[in-house]
Design a protein around this motif. Sequence first.
Motif, short mmCIF file in Angstrom:
data_model
loop_
_atom_site.label_atom_id
_atom_site.label_comp_id
_atom_site.label_asym_id
_atom_site.label_seq_id
_atom_site.Cartn_x
_atom_site.Cartn_y
_atom_site.Cartn_z
N VAL A 219 0.84 -1.20 0.00
CA VAL A 219 0.00 0.00 0.00
C VAL A 219 0.88 1.25 0.00
CG1 VAL A 219 -1.78 1.28 1.25
CG2 VAL A 219 -1.85 -1.23 1.18
N ARG A 220 0.59 2.16 -0.90
CA ARG A 220 1.33 3.43 -0.98
C ARG A 220 0.46 4.65 -0.66
NH1 ARG A 220 4.44 0.26 -0.48
NH2 ARG A 220 6.25 -0.35 -1.76
N ALA A 221 -0.83 4.49 -0.69
CA ALA A 221 -1.73 5.61 -0.42
C ALA A 221 -1.85 5.84 1.09
CB ALA A 221 -3.11 5.32 -1.00
N PRO A 222 -2.18 7.07 1.52
CA PRO A 222 -2.43 7.32 2.94
C PRO A 222 -3.57 6.45 3.47
CG PRO A 222 -2.23 9.38 1.73
CD PRO A 222 -2.30 8.29 0.70
N VAL A 223 -3.42 5.96 4.70
CA VAL A 223 -4.41 5.07 5.29
C VAL A 223 -4.83 5.63 6.66
CG1 VAL A 223 -4.93 2.74 6.09
CG2 VAL A 223 -3.39 3.07 4.15
N ARG A 224 -6.15 5.67 6.88
CA ARG A 224 -6.68 6.09 8.19
C ARG A 224 -7.55 4.96 8.73
NH1 ARG A 224 -10.95 9.74 10.88
NH2 ARG A 224 -12.38 8.84 9.38
N PHE A 225 -7.26 4.54 9.97
CA PHE A 225 -8.05 3.53 10.66
C PHE A 225 -8.94 4.21 11.69
CE2 PHE A 225 -4.27 1.24 9.30
CZ PHE A 225 -4.76 0.01 8.88
N THR A 226 -10.23 3.87 11.69
CA THR A 226 -11.16 4.33 12.71
C THR A 226 -11.64 3.12 13.50
OG1 THR A 226 -11.92 6.24 11.44
CG2 THR A 226 -13.38 5.43 13.18
N PHE A 227 -11.57 3.21 14.82
CA PHE A 227 -12.13 2.19 15.70
C PHE A 227 -13.24 2.84 16.53
CE2 PHE A 227 -7.87 0.60 14.84
CZ PHE A 227 -8.13 -0.73 14.53
N ALA A 228 -14.40 2.20 16.55
CA ALA A 228 -15.50 2.72 17.34
C ALA A 228 -15.15 2.67 18.83
CB ALA A 228 -16.76 1.91 17.09
#
Length: 312
Positions: A219-228
Amino acid sequence: MALAPSTAAPPVRSVVLDADGIPLSGLLALPADPVPRAVVVALHGAGLSAGYFDSRVRPGFSLLELGASLGFAVLALDRPGYGASAAPLPGGLHLAGQTEALLAALDGYARGHELGAGFFLVAHSNGGRLALSAAAAARGRAAPLGVDLCGVGRHFAVEPGQLPGTDFADQWRRHWGALRFYPPEAFRACSGLVRPVPAEEARETPLWPGMYPAVAAGVRAPVRFTFAEQELWWRQDSAAMEELLSPLLGASTEVVIQPHAGHNTSLGWAARAYHLRVMAFLEQCLLARDPGGERVPVTTDREMNKVDRNLT
């Protein structure tokens, strides 16, 4: 191009894309401008469908309506093995097959539609596995601007025997969290979104922790993880977060907690707050990437001094 939100809710229509002979159904909302700023591709989790991102139980819950009102096209797809592809793929597809099908469908979409700055991937739960795999495999115009994931991590917070299989018996608490996070109508509306989990997808679910490093490395694109706030499927301790982010060597990353939410965040009271954060992350990705493919020239101190003199 106007960036202000529209006062009228954009229409959402059903579509079917061709993925090299596999029909992928979904929902599409287009902005008022014929050229969208970008195309948001939304991928649902296990046992659900594209309508997960188009909740109508309260005004403002729909990601499709929100994104289109902000100038983006939003395409929520039924993943391979769901919707129109359930009949030709009764057992579903493994992750590599899903990835090939999704990229073929997006390539076909790109031939017939304006993309603006390109694709941006949004995914929930098991859809996050496909989003990361697609981001790693995509090239050219299919390479995403960014990847926004909710309800997916690396290490499970349950034993293998407790993972969801082809049914969801006795797992409602982990999928929803506290009932106060949702309008009462959400549970009735969700009954229309539920679909059988394809057997191949259920088989691969326990393998994800071992599959993750190889997928993430591409993966080269920016990644954002959201956890509830009440995410009950995934570990979120410091060691788990380190092992989640460390394989993403080629991508910028961030992890956030969505307050007042359970695993099915887009169906709850926090839906609009979460979706606005998704769109804000997309805006950040657009700011970091020049649409023309060239860097903006740096303004020198001498040029700024000239501007200051003109302004005064």
